[in-house]
Design a protein around this motif. Structure first.
Motif, short mmCIF file in Angstrom:
data_model
loop_
_atom_site.label_atom_id
_atom_site.label_comp_id
_atom_site.label_asym_id
_atom_site.label_seq_id
_atom_site.Cartn_x
_atom_site.Cartn_y
_atom_site.Cartn_z
N LEU A 98 0.87 -1.23 -0.13
CA LEU A 98 0.17 0.08 -0.18
C LEU A 98 0.89 1.10 0.08
O LEU A 98 0.21 2.46 -0.21
N ALA A 99 2.20 1.10 0.18
CA ALA A 99 2.97 2.41 0.04
C ALA A 99 3.47 2.67 -1.30
O ALA A 99 3.99 3.57 -1.72
N ALA A 100 3.29 2.03 -2.18
CA ALA A 100 3.50 1.93 -3.54
C ALA A 100 3.32 3.35 -4.24
O ALA A 100 4.08 4.15 -4.73
N THR A 101 1.88 3.47 -4.07
CA THR A 101 1.50 4.76 -4.69
C THR A 101 2.01 5.86 -4.31
O THR A 101 2.36 6.86 -5.06
N ARG A 102 1.96 5.89 -2.92
CA ARG A 102 2.48 7.29 -2.40
C ARG A 102 3.83 7.55 -2.22
O ARG A 102 4.27 8.66 -2.58
N PHE A 103 4.69 6.45 -2.17
CA PHE A 103 6.13 6.65 -2.04
C PHE A 103 6.90 6.11 -3.27
O PHE A 103 7.87 7.06 -3.99
N CYS A 161 9.89 9.91 6.04
CA CYS A 161 8.88 10.81 6.65
C CYS A 161 8.39 9.98 8.00
O CYS A 161 8.40 8.90 8.34
N ARG A 162 7.81 10.99 8.74
CA ARG A 162 7.00 10.49 9.92
C ARG A 162 5.46 10.75 9.54
O ARG A 162 4.93 12.01 9.06
N LEU A 163 4.65 9.71 9.79
CA LEU A 163 3.28 9.67 9.14
C LEU A 163 2.54 9.71 10.79
O LEU A 163 3.08 9.18 11.87
N GLY A 164 1.12 10.14 10.51
CA GLY A 164 0.34 9.77 11.51
C GLY A 164 -0.22 8.43 11.58
O GLY A 164 0.40 7.52 10.96
N ALA A 165 -1.37 8.36 12.33
CA ALA A 165 -1.94 6.65 12.33
C ALA A 165 -3.36 6.95 12.16
O ALA A 165 -4.09 7.77 11.96
N CYS A 166 -4.04 5.84 11.76
CA CYS A 166 -5.41 5.75 11.55
C CYS A 166 -5.89 4.58 12.35
O CYS A 166 -5.14 3.52 12.64
N VAL A 167 -7.23 4.45 12.56
CA VAL A 167 -7.92 3.29 13.14
C VAL A 167 -8.73 2.75 12.24
O VAL A 167 -9.76 3.45 11.52
N ALA A 168 -8.50 1.46 11.68
CA ALA A 168 -9.74 0.84 11.06
C ALA A 168 -10.72 0.15 12.08
O ALA A 168 -10.32 -0.65 12.83
N TYR A 245 -0.93 5.85 5.94
CA TYR A 245 -0.40 5.73 4.58
C TYR A 245 -1.50 4.56 3.96
O TYR A 245 -1.84 4.67 2.83
N MET A 246 -2.13 3.67 4.85
CA MET A 246 -2.93 2.61 4.81
C MET A 246 -4.44 3.31 4.51
O MET A 246 -5.38 2.32 4.00
N GLU A 247 -4.62 4.29 4.87
CA GLU A 247 -6.08 4.80 4.55
C GLU A 247 -6.20 5.08 2.90
O GLU A 247 -5.52 5.26 2.24
N GLY A 248 -7.27 4.94 2.73
CA GLY A 248 -7.76 4.74 1.30
C GLY A 248 -9.25 4.41 1.01
O GLY A 248 -9.93 4.71 2.16
N ARG A 260 -6.42 11.41 16.27
CA ARG A 260 -6.16 13.07 16.28
C ARG A 260 -5.05 13.42 17.51
O ARG A 260 -4.53 14.30 17.29
N ASP A 261 -4.59 12.30 18.18
CA ASP A 261 -3.24 12.56 19.06
C ASP A 261 -2.18 12.73 17.99
O ASP A 261 -1.80 11.65 17.54
N ARG A 262 -1.48 13.86 18.01
CA ARG A 262 -0.44 14.15 17.32
C ARG A 262 0.79 13.46 17.73
O ARG A 262 1.79 13.08 16.68
N TRP A 263 0.84 12.87 19.02
CA TRP A 263 2.01 11.97 19.19
C TRP A 263 1.85 10.63 18.69
O TRP A 263 2.81 9.80 19.07
N VAL A 264 1.06 10.31 18.05
CA VAL A 264 0.84 8.90 17.72
C VAL A 264 1.21 8.80 16.11
O VAL A 264 0.84 9.59 15.19
N THR A 265 2.48 8.56 16.17
CA THR A 265 3.27 8.53 14.88
C THR A 265 3.88 7.20 14.32
O THR A 265 3.99 6.40 15.30
N TRP A 266 4.31 7.28 13.21
CA TRP A 266 4.92 6.00 12.72
C TRP A 266 6.04 6.31 11.43
O TRP A 266 5.69 7.19 10.78
N ASP A 267 7.09 5.82 11.55
CA ASP A 267 8.31 6.30 10.68
C ASP A 267 8.49 5.44 9.47
O ASP A 267 8.30 4.14 9.70
N PHE A 268 8.44 6.01 8.31
CA PHE A 268 8.76 5.19 7.10
C PHE A 268 10.16 5.20 6.73
O PHE A 268 10.69 6.49 6.61
N TYR A 269 10.84 4.26 6.31
CA TYR A 269 12.26 4.10 6.08
C TYR A 269 12.48 3.46 4.71
O TYR A 269 11.88 2.63 4.13
#
Length: 291
Positions: A98-103, A161-168, A245-248, A260-269
C-alpha cells in the motif's frame, strides 16, 4: 580457470604456437600448462601431429563441459566489477504494497527518466520478507516501516517521513461517526494485531502508544496479512491501529478514521545494501526521500 583458458585457446587456434601468441606467453610455458591440466584431469587432451593439434575424445568432453562454465564466470565477473564501479543494469526493490502509490511510484517515474535502460524488479513483500531478501542479497533497496528498520542495523537506512496513524474499525462502531478518534477512546475495544513473523515490532508499537494513552490493548487475534485484518475487524467487532498511509478506500463494513493525537506517529524508511552500491540504488533512495 587459467589452465582452462589455455586449453580453450589451443582448441580455437588449432596450434600451440598460435595460442601462445594470442595469450602472450612463451610456447614452452603454454605446453607446460597443458601438461599440468592433463595431469589434473587424468588423461591426454590433445593429439599432436604434422597438422598441428586436435582434441582427443577427452578433450572434446572437457570443452563441452567447461566452456559454458568459463563463459558464465566471465559474465559474472563483468557484472561484479561493473557493480563495484556503480554501473548496474538491474535494480531489485522490495516494498510494502500500500506504500507503492504514495512513495515508490513517483520516485520510479523520475528514476526511469535518469536510467532509461534500467531493468526493474519489484517485489510486494512484508517487512520480514524484505529483511530476509536484503540479507540474502536478493534485494538492492527496500521500503519498510519503523518496525523492520529497527532490525536493520546492517544496512544503510534513511527515514523518508514521519506519518500519523489511523484506526480501522467496524462501520457500526460508535467511533465511525466521528471525524477523528482519540486513542484513549478505544480502551474498551478489542485489537487485531499482526503476527511477529510478518511485521516484527508492530504489536509493540501499538502497545506503547496505548500505554501512553493510559490503557493496555486487549488483543483479540494476530493476522498474517491486511486482508485477514479487515476480515477480523468485521467478524470480531474489533479495531486495528495502522500507519495512515494505509488510508484509502476501505473494504465493505470497515471504515478508517485518523487518530487525532499528534504524538501517535509511525516512521517510514528506505533501506539499501551498505557499500557504494549501484548509482540507480543510491538515486532511488534519494528520490524516495525527496517524495
Amino acid at each position: 580457470m587459467k589452465l582452462l583458458r589455455t586449453f580453450l585457446a589451443v582448441i580455437d587456434e588449432g596450434s600451440v604456437n598460435r595460442a601462445a601468441a594470442r595469450l602472450g606467453v612463451a610456447q614452452p610455458t603454454l605446453s607446460r600448462q597443458i601438461q599440468a591440466l592433463e595431469a589434473e584431469v587424468g588423461g591426454q587432451l590433445f593429439e599432436r601431429g604434422s597438422w598441428g593439434v586436435r582434441p582427443t575424445d577427452l578433450g572434446f568432453k572437457l570443452r563441452e563441459s567447461m566452456a559454458p562454465v568459463v563463459k558464465a564466470h566471465d559474465q559474472a565477473w563483468a557484472d561484479v566489477t561493473a557493480y563495484a564501479h556503480g554501473r548496474h543494469t538491474q535494480l531489485r526493490v522490495g516494498y510494502l504494497g500500500l506504500a507503492a502509490t504514495r512513495f515508490l511510484t513517483p520516485a520510479l517515474t523520475h528514476l526511469r527518466q535518469e536510467f532509461p535502460d534500467l531493468k526493474l524488479w519489484l517485489f510486494d513483500q512484508t517487512p520480514m520478507e524484505q529483511l530476509a531478501a536484503l540479507r540474502a542479497g536478493e534485494l538492492d533497496v527496500a521500503l519498510i516501516g519503523q518496525e523492520g528498520a529497527a532490525l536493520a542495523d546492517d544496512f544503510y537506512r534513511r527515514k523518508v517521513c514521519r506519518l500519523g496513524a489511523c484506526v480501522a474499525l467496524p462501520a457500526g462502531h460508535a467511533g465511525a461517526t466521528e471525524t477523528t478518534i482519540a486513542l484513549k477512546s478505544l480502551h474498551t475495544a478489542g485489537f487485531i494485531g499482526v503476527a511477529e513473523s510478518v511485521v516484527p515490532g508492530r504489536n509493540a508499537w501499538v502497545k506503547a502508544l496505548c500505554a501512553r494513552a493510559g490503557f493496555k490493548p486487549r488483543w483479540v487475534a494476530n493476522s498474517t496479512d491486511i486482508s485477514e485484518t479487515f476480515a477480523r475487524i468485521g467478524g470480531d467487532e474489533a479495531v486495528a491501529l495502522l500507519p495512515d498511509y494505509m488510508e484509502g478506500t476501505p473494504p465493505p463494513g470497515v471504515v478508517f478514521r485518523p487518530v487525532r493525537d499528534r504524538w501517535v506517529t509511525w516512521d517510514f524508511y528506505v533501506l539499501r545494501q551498505r557499500g557504494r552500491g549501484s548509482a540507480a540504488a543510491r538515486r532511488l533512495v534519494e528520490l524516495v526521500g525527496a517524495h
